[in-house]
Motif scaffolding. Structure first.
Motif, PDB file in Angstrom:
ATOM      1  N   ILE A  75       9.710  16.500   9.894  1.00  0.00           N
ATOM      2  CA  ILE A  75      10.347  16.572  11.192  1.00  0.00           C
ATOM      3  C   ILE A  75      11.451  17.458  10.677  1.00  0.00           C
ATOM      4  CG2 ILE A  75      11.953  15.731  12.327  1.00  0.00           C
ATOM      5  CD1 ILE A  75       9.524  14.414  12.873  1.00  0.00           C
ATOM      6  N   LYS A  76      12.019  18.519  11.798  1.00  0.00           N
ATOM      7  CA  LYS A  76      12.986  19.794  11.763  1.00  0.00           C
ATOM      8  C   LYS A  76      14.536  19.464  12.009  1.00  0.00           C
ATOM      9  CE  LYS A  76       9.466  21.862   8.896  1.00  0.00           C
ATOM     10  NZ  LYS A  76       9.509  21.409   7.336  1.00  0.00           N
ATOM     11  N   ALA A  77      14.174  18.645  13.226  1.00  0.00           N
ATOM     12  CA  ALA A  77      15.620  18.597  13.459  1.00  0.00           C
ATOM     13  C   ALA A  77      15.669  16.605  14.373  1.00  0.00           C
ATOM     14  CB  ALA A  77      15.764  19.555  14.466  1.00  0.00           C
ATOM     15  N   VAL A  78      16.539  16.540  14.332  1.00  0.00           N
ATOM     16  CA  VAL A  78      16.486  14.875  15.336  1.00  0.00           C
ATOM     17  C   VAL A  78      17.840  15.044  16.178  1.00  0.00           C
ATOM     18  CG1 VAL A  78      17.617  13.076  14.891  1.00  0.00           C
ATOM     19  CG2 VAL A  78      16.759  13.648  12.899  1.00  0.00           C
ATOM     20  N   ILE A  79      17.464  14.617  17.585  1.00  0.00           N
ATOM     21  CA  ILE A  79      18.060  14.834  18.290  1.00  0.00           C
ATOM     22  C   ILE A  79      17.852  13.483  19.331  1.00  0.00           C
ATOM     23  CG2 ILE A  79      17.466  16.274  21.106  1.00  0.00           C
ATOM     24  CD1 ILE A  79      16.180  18.610  20.380  1.00  0.00           C
ATOM     25  N   CYS A  80      19.245  12.906  19.838  1.00  0.00           N
ATOM     26  CA  CYS A  80      19.367  11.647  20.922  1.00  0.00           C
ATOM     27  C   CYS A  80      18.494  12.490  21.633  1.00  0.00           C
ATOM     28  CB  CYS A  80      20.831  11.108  20.343  1.00  0.00           C
ATOM     29  SG  CYS A  80      21.530  11.468  19.023  1.00  0.00           S
ATOM     30  N   SER A  81      18.177  10.752  21.727  1.00  0.00           N
ATOM     31  CA  SER A  81      17.806  10.327  23.785  1.00  0.00           C
ATOM     32  C   SER A  81      19.251  10.415  24.595  1.00  0.00           C
ATOM     33  CB  SER A  81      16.792   9.052  24.031  1.00  0.00           C
ATOM     34  OG  SER A  81      18.002   8.400  24.059  1.00  0.00           O
ATOM     35  N   ILE A  82      19.404   9.782  24.648  1.00  0.00           N
ATOM     36  CA  ILE A  82      21.142   9.427  24.783  1.00  0.00           C
ATOM     37  C   ILE A  82      22.557   8.520  23.885  1.00  0.00           C
ATOM     38  CG2 ILE A  82      20.422   6.340  25.507  1.00  0.00           C
ATOM     39  CD1 ILE A  82      22.278   9.633  28.100  1.00  0.00           C
ATOM     40  N   GLY A  83      23.476   8.468  24.601  1.00  0.00           N
ATOM     41  CA  GLY A  83      24.229   7.920  24.408  1.00  0.00           C
ATOM     42  C   GLY A  83      24.645   6.008  24.085  1.00  0.00           C
ATOM     43  N   GLY A  84      25.592   5.787  24.160  1.00  0.00           N
ATOM     44  CA  GLY A  84      25.762   4.375  23.852  1.00  0.00           C
ATOM     45  C   GLY A  84      27.509   3.561  23.864  1.00  0.00           C
ATOM     46  N   PRO A 116       9.330  27.982  16.724  1.00  0.00           N
ATOM     47  CA  PRO A 116       8.657  27.784  17.848  1.00  0.00           C
ATOM     48  C   PRO A 116       7.543  26.451  16.764  1.00  0.00           C
ATOM     49  CG  PRO A 116       9.002  29.656  17.684  1.00  0.00           C
ATOM     50  CD  PRO A 116       9.900  29.063  16.532  1.00  0.00           C
ATOM     51  N   GLY A 117       6.753  25.955  17.494  1.00  0.00           N
ATOM     52  CA  GLY A 117       5.750  24.542  17.154  1.00  0.00           C
ATOM     53  C   GLY A 117       6.541  23.504  15.792  1.00  0.00           C
ATOM     54  N   ASP A 118       7.618  23.715  15.948  1.00  0.00           N
ATOM     55  CA  ASP A 118       8.302  22.383  14.657  1.00  0.00           C
ATOM     56  C   ASP A 118       8.395  20.907  15.214  1.00  0.00           C
ATOM     57  OD1 ASP A 118       8.203  23.850  12.665  1.00  0.00           O
ATOM     58  OD2 ASP A 118      10.661  24.307  12.554  1.00  0.00           O
ATOM     59  N   LYS A 119       7.785  19.887  14.934  1.00  0.00           N
ATOM     60  CA  LYS A 119       7.910  18.741  15.192  1.00  0.00           C
ATOM     61  C   LYS A 119       9.427  18.664  15.048  1.00  0.00           C
ATOM     62  CE  LYS A 119       3.803  17.182  13.499  1.00  0.00           C
ATOM     63  NZ  LYS A 119       3.017  16.025  12.778  1.00  0.00           N
ATOM     64  N   VAL A 120      10.135  17.443  16.104  1.00  0.00           N
ATOM     65  CA  VAL A 120      10.963  17.303  15.951  1.00  0.00           C
ATOM     66  C   VAL A 120      11.460  15.810  16.824  1.00  0.00           C
ATOM     67  CG1 VAL A 120      13.280  17.610  17.660  1.00  0.00           C
ATOM     68  CG2 VAL A 120      12.168  19.647  17.466  1.00  0.00           C
ATOM     69  N   ALA A 121      12.171  15.214  16.098  1.00  0.00           N
ATOM     70  CA  ALA A 121      12.359  13.363  16.212  1.00  0.00           C
ATOM     71  C   ALA A 121      13.383  13.190  17.384  1.00  0.00           C
ATOM     72  CB  ALA A 121      12.933  12.927  14.828  1.00  0.00           C
ATOM     73  N   VAL A 122      12.631  12.960  18.122  1.00  0.00           N
ATOM     74  CA  VAL A 122      13.658  11.328  19.214  1.00  0.00           C
ATOM     75  C   VAL A 122      14.255  10.507  19.146  1.00  0.00           C
ATOM     76  CG1 VAL A 122      14.097  12.051  22.048  1.00  0.00           C
ATOM     77  CG2 VAL A 122      12.571  13.848  21.516  1.00  0.00           C
TER      78      VAL A 122
END
Length: 349
Positions: free
Chosen positions: A79-88, A14-20
């Motif tokens: 940055i501890k994880a990378v999550i997609c906003s959406i597909g395409g 908890p508290g980690d930064k995640v790239a979106v």
């Protein structure tokens, strides 16, 4: 590199930064309310800090721009994880601009599905486990509330280690919120009772690393033949596939499986997991009866191809991953154990 040499990236706190990021379509620019709700859920329900990049809220970015965002996120130690906003539909164009050495040096959990199949496969080629599912604008931004089933799986993918049994979701839906009609966004979408998964050729225990994703994007990969590995890399892996909101015909699904078979790729896999087909979209509002016909025809197309190329492969149909909700996160490259005797499925997160 042998099949089983996959690295599980470090889990989050908890508290980690995640790239979106938006490595495919930049729909946060068009539907900011939906995107912002997903970010709010990331903060409040998961206690993570979303970090946006130059292309996150920007439509029509070039493949080079999107690749720069991906590389910057993976290379940033904060940055501890990378999550997609959406597909395409064009993420495959991004892959040639990625630096595989950087991704191998700084592995971290990656979440997304649909067009993100491309990046999952790229990470798979580097021996990095990623998690198929959980986009910000769909799973996180479910307007009435996030699905508990999805939340539990996201927590396991992001925070927890170890093997867990995957169970069928109690209920499911393949219908969407109308993002372009804000007054309707807070209505409940219809949910349907889950009859459970459907087993074919059960009777033995299979285990191995997972490979797959969205069938239409796998078709892109077959046609490009740029990022596929030698056939032996896929030996005894578990194939997982599902179809998108484009609702491809059963004839198309059969053709893709034929392509897998003629390439000799289909025969390498020890088991097949099939996500429940999405059978409703705003431009194709199928009735309950029509949905059942669509799903049955897709299943029959897959079984027809399997009889021709891999008749003994165990298959589990109508699983809860892909373009229907809720989802469990499929660990691409991660270990899956399929107990066909007891009809149970376990994955390692």
């Amino acid at each position: 590199m042998q099949n089983k040499q996959f690295i599980y990236p470090s889990k989050l706190q908890p508290g980690d930064k995640v790239a979106v990021l938006s490595p495919s379509a930049g729909l946060p620019e068009i539907f900011p309310e939906v995107f912002d709700l997903g970010l709010q859920r990331l903060r409040e329900q998961f206690e993570l800090v979303p970090v946006e990049y130059p292309g996150t809220r920007k439509m029509n970015t070039s493949p080079e721009e999107r690749a720069r965002d991906i590389m910057a996120a993976f290379a940033d130690s904060e940055i501890k994880a990378v999550i997609c906003s959406i597909g395409g539909d064009d993420q495959i164009k991004v892959l040639k601009y990625l630096d595989a050495e950087v991704l191998r040096t700084y592995p971290k959990p990656f979440l997304g599905y649909s067009d993100a199949t491309n990046l999952h496969m790229y990470l798979w080629n580097q021996g990095i486990v990623s998690y198929y599912g959980g986009a910000i604008m769909t799973q996180f931004a479910r307007y009435h509330a996030m699905d508990d089933y999805t939340v539990e799986s996201l927590r396991r993918a992001l925070f927890l280690d170890g093997e867990v049994e995957i169970l069928p979701a109690p209920e499911w839906s393949d219908e969407n919120y109308p993002w372009n009609e804000p007054e309707k966004l807070r209505l409940r979408v219809p949910m349907f009772t889950n009859p459970g998964w459907k087993w074919h050729n059960a009777g033995r225990v299979i285990e191995g690393p997972a490979w797959g994703g969205c069938l239409e994007i796998v078709d892109y990969q077959l046609r490009a033949h740029r990022y596929l590995q030698p056939l032996e890399r896929y030996k005894d892996c578990v194939l997982f596939l599902e179809t998108s909101e484009e609702m491809p015909s059963s004839a198309y699904v059969y053709d893709v499986f034929v392509g897998l078979g003629e390439r000799g790729l289909l025969q390498q896999f020890s088991a097949l997991l099939v996500g429940r087909p999405k059978a409703w979209e705003f431009n194709q509002k199928l009735s309950a009866e029509q949905k059942e016909v669509y799903k049955r025809e897709q299943e029959e197309a897959i079984l027809k191809a399997l009889r021709e190329y891999h008749p003994s492969i165990p298959v589990v149909f109508n699983m809860d991953f892909g373009h229907t909700d809720p989802q469990f996160m499929v660990p691409s490259g991660g270990h899956i154990r399929i107990d066909g005797i007891e009809k149970r499925v376990f994955v390692r997160y």
